[in-house]
Design a protein around this motif. Structure first.
Motif, PDB file in Angstrom:
ATOM      1  N   ILE A   8       0.869  -1.169   0.000  1.00 54.76           N
ATOM      2  CA  ILE A   8       0.000   0.000   0.000  1.00 54.76           C
ATOM      3  C   ILE A   8       0.910   1.224   0.000  1.00 54.76           C
ATOM      4  O   ILE A   8       1.620   1.483   0.971  1.00 54.76           O
ATOM      5  N   ASP A   9       0.914   1.942  -1.104  1.00 54.57           N
ATOM      6  CA  ASP A   9       1.818   3.068  -1.291  1.00 54.57           C
ATOM      7  C   ASP A   9       1.077   4.374  -1.014  1.00 54.57           C
ATOM      8  O   ASP A   9       0.204   4.774  -1.781  1.00 54.57           O
ATOM      9  N   VAL A  10       1.427   5.004   0.092  1.00 56.36           N
ATOM     10  CA  VAL A  10       0.765   6.257   0.481  1.00 56.36           C
ATOM     11  C   VAL A  10       1.690   7.465   0.302  1.00 56.36           C
ATOM     12  O   VAL A  10       1.404   8.547   0.818  1.00 56.36           O
ATOM     13  N   ILE A  25      -4.376   5.344   4.358  1.00 55.23           N
ATOM     14  CA  ILE A  25      -4.380   3.939   3.911  1.00 55.23           C
ATOM     15  C   ILE A  25      -5.748   3.593   3.335  1.00 55.23           C
ATOM     16  O   ILE A  25      -5.851   2.969   2.281  1.00 55.23           O
ATOM     17  N   LEU A  26      -6.809   4.017   4.007  1.00 53.02           N
ATOM     18  CA  LEU A  26      -8.166   3.750   3.502  1.00 53.02           C
ATOM     19  C   LEU A  26      -8.442   4.459   2.179  1.00 53.02           C
ATOM     20  O   LEU A  26      -9.179   3.946   1.346  1.00 53.02           O
ATOM     21  N   THR A  27      -7.863   5.635   1.994  1.00 52.60           N
ATOM     22  CA  THR A  27      -8.028   6.361   0.736  1.00 52.60           C
ATOM     23  C   THR A  27      -7.381   5.590  -0.411  1.00 52.60           C
ATOM     24  O   THR A  27      -7.959   5.455  -1.493  1.00 52.60           O
ATOM     25  N   VAL A  28      -6.192   5.074  -0.165  1.00 47.56           N
ATOM     26  CA  VAL A  28      -5.444   4.361  -1.204  1.00 47.56           C
ATOM     27  C   VAL A  28      -5.988   2.948  -1.416  1.00 47.56           C
ATOM     28  O   VAL A  28      -6.082   2.478  -2.548  1.00 47.56           O
ATOM     29  N   PHE A  33      -8.890  -1.758   5.796  1.00 48.79           N
ATOM     30  CA  PHE A  33      -9.404  -1.758   7.163  1.00 48.79           C
ATOM     31  C   PHE A  33     -10.924  -1.741   7.141  1.00 48.79           C
ATOM     32  O   PHE A  33     -11.524  -1.191   6.229  1.00 48.79           O
ATOM     33  N   PRO A  34     -11.537  -2.268   8.197  1.00 47.16           N
ATOM     34  CA  PRO A  34     -12.991  -2.102   8.321  1.00 47.16           C
ATOM     35  C   PRO A  34     -13.310  -0.635   8.624  1.00 47.16           C
ATOM     36  O   PRO A  34     -12.441   0.117   9.078  1.00 47.16           O
ATOM     37  N   HIS A  60      -2.600 -11.958   2.825  1.00 47.98           N
ATOM     38  CA  HIS A  60      -1.195 -11.802   2.437  1.00 47.98           C
ATOM     39  C   HIS A  60      -0.304 -12.130   3.622  1.00 47.98           C
ATOM     40  O   HIS A  60      -0.689 -11.933   4.776  1.00 47.98           O
ATOM     41  N   ASP A  61       0.895 -12.612   3.320  1.00 45.44           N
ATOM     42  CA  ASP A  61       1.837 -12.932   4.390  1.00 45.44           C
ATOM     43  C   ASP A  61       2.357 -11.673   5.072  1.00 45.44           C
ATOM     44  O   ASP A  61       2.508 -11.633   6.288  1.00 45.44           O
ATOM     45  N   VAL A  62       2.644 -10.655   4.264  1.00 45.25           N
ATOM     46  CA  VAL A  62       3.244  -9.421   4.772  1.00 45.25           C
ATOM     47  C   VAL A  62       2.537  -8.226   4.151  1.00 45.25           C
ATOM     48  O   VAL A  62       2.276  -8.212   2.945  1.00 45.25           O
ATOM     49  N   ALA A  63       2.231  -7.238   4.972  1.00 43.06           N
ATOM     50  CA  ALA A  63       1.694  -5.968   4.477  1.00 43.06           C
ATOM     51  C   ALA A  63       2.831  -4.949   4.483  1.00 43.06           C
ATOM     52  O   ALA A  63       3.565  -4.838   5.474  1.00 43.06           O
ATOM     53  N   VAL A  64       2.982  -4.246   3.392  1.00 43.14           N
ATOM     54  CA  VAL A  64       4.039  -3.248   3.249  1.00 43.14           C
ATOM     55  C   VAL A  64       3.383  -1.888   3.051  1.00 43.14           C
ATOM     56  O   VAL A  64       2.587  -1.712   2.127  1.00 43.14           O
ATOM     57  N   ILE A  65       3.707  -0.943   3.921  1.00 48.12           N
ATOM     58  CA  ILE A  65       3.222   0.421   3.777  1.00 48.12           C
ATOM     59  C   ILE A  65       4.409   1.267   3.330  1.00 48.12           C
ATOM     60  O   ILE A  65       5.438   1.323   4.012  1.00 48.12           O
ATOM     61  N   ARG A  66       4.280   1.915   2.181  1.00 51.80           N
ATOM     62  CA  ARG A  66       5.320   2.811   1.670  1.00 51.80           C
ATOM     63  C   ARG A  66       4.843   4.240   1.887  1.00 51.80           C
ATOM     64  O   ARG A  66       3.753   4.604   1.453  1.00 51.80           O
ATOM     65  N   ALA A  67       5.663   5.017   2.576  1.00 47.22           N
ATOM     66  CA  ALA A  67       5.258   6.383   2.934  1.00 47.22           C
ATOM     67  C   ALA A  67       6.454   7.319   2.857  1.00 47.22           C
ATOM     68  O   ALA A  67       7.607   6.889   2.863  1.00 47.22           O
TER      69      ALA A  67
END
Length: 102
Positions: A8-10, A25-28, A33-34, A60-67
């Motif tokens: 998820i690239d923010v 994150i929800l925007t992208v 998320f609920p 997914h095994d791993v969540a990646v957040i790019r910020a």
């Protein structure tokens, strides 16, 4: 079996608070998320670490957040230290990681 990553690239979004972090994150990725997702460190740990809250993240095994390394996530911002610490623990547990870019 190959590990699956949810990226998820923010980058490019302003993040000044935990609420901003969750909202961006929800925007992208609206399925991340609920609607009732909390904007606190415990809620983020539960979602990424304990699992069972987000079907998308759980698949997914791993969540990646790019910020961007700015605002809350700037190295010199003490308010972001807790969030960075949670992601350090999640990375060690191989559940999620936060990738920061200049």
């Amino acid at each position: 079996m190959e590990e699956s990553e949810l990226v998820i690239d923010v980058r490019g979004h302003r993040i000044d608070s935990l609420r901003d972090f969750v909202d961006v994150i929800l925007t992208v990725e609206p399925r991340a998320f609920p609607e009732w997702q909390g904007a606190n460190l415990n809620a983020l740990w539960d979602t990424f670490g304990s699992r069972g809250i987000s079907a998308l993240i759980d698949s997914h095994d791993v969540a990646v957040i790019r910020a961007d390394r700015a605002g809350l996530l700037a190295d010199d911002n003490p308010a972001g230290a807790g969030l960075r610490s949670v992601f350090d623990e999640l990375n060690a547990a191989e559940r999620a990681r936060l990738e920061l870019f200049d």
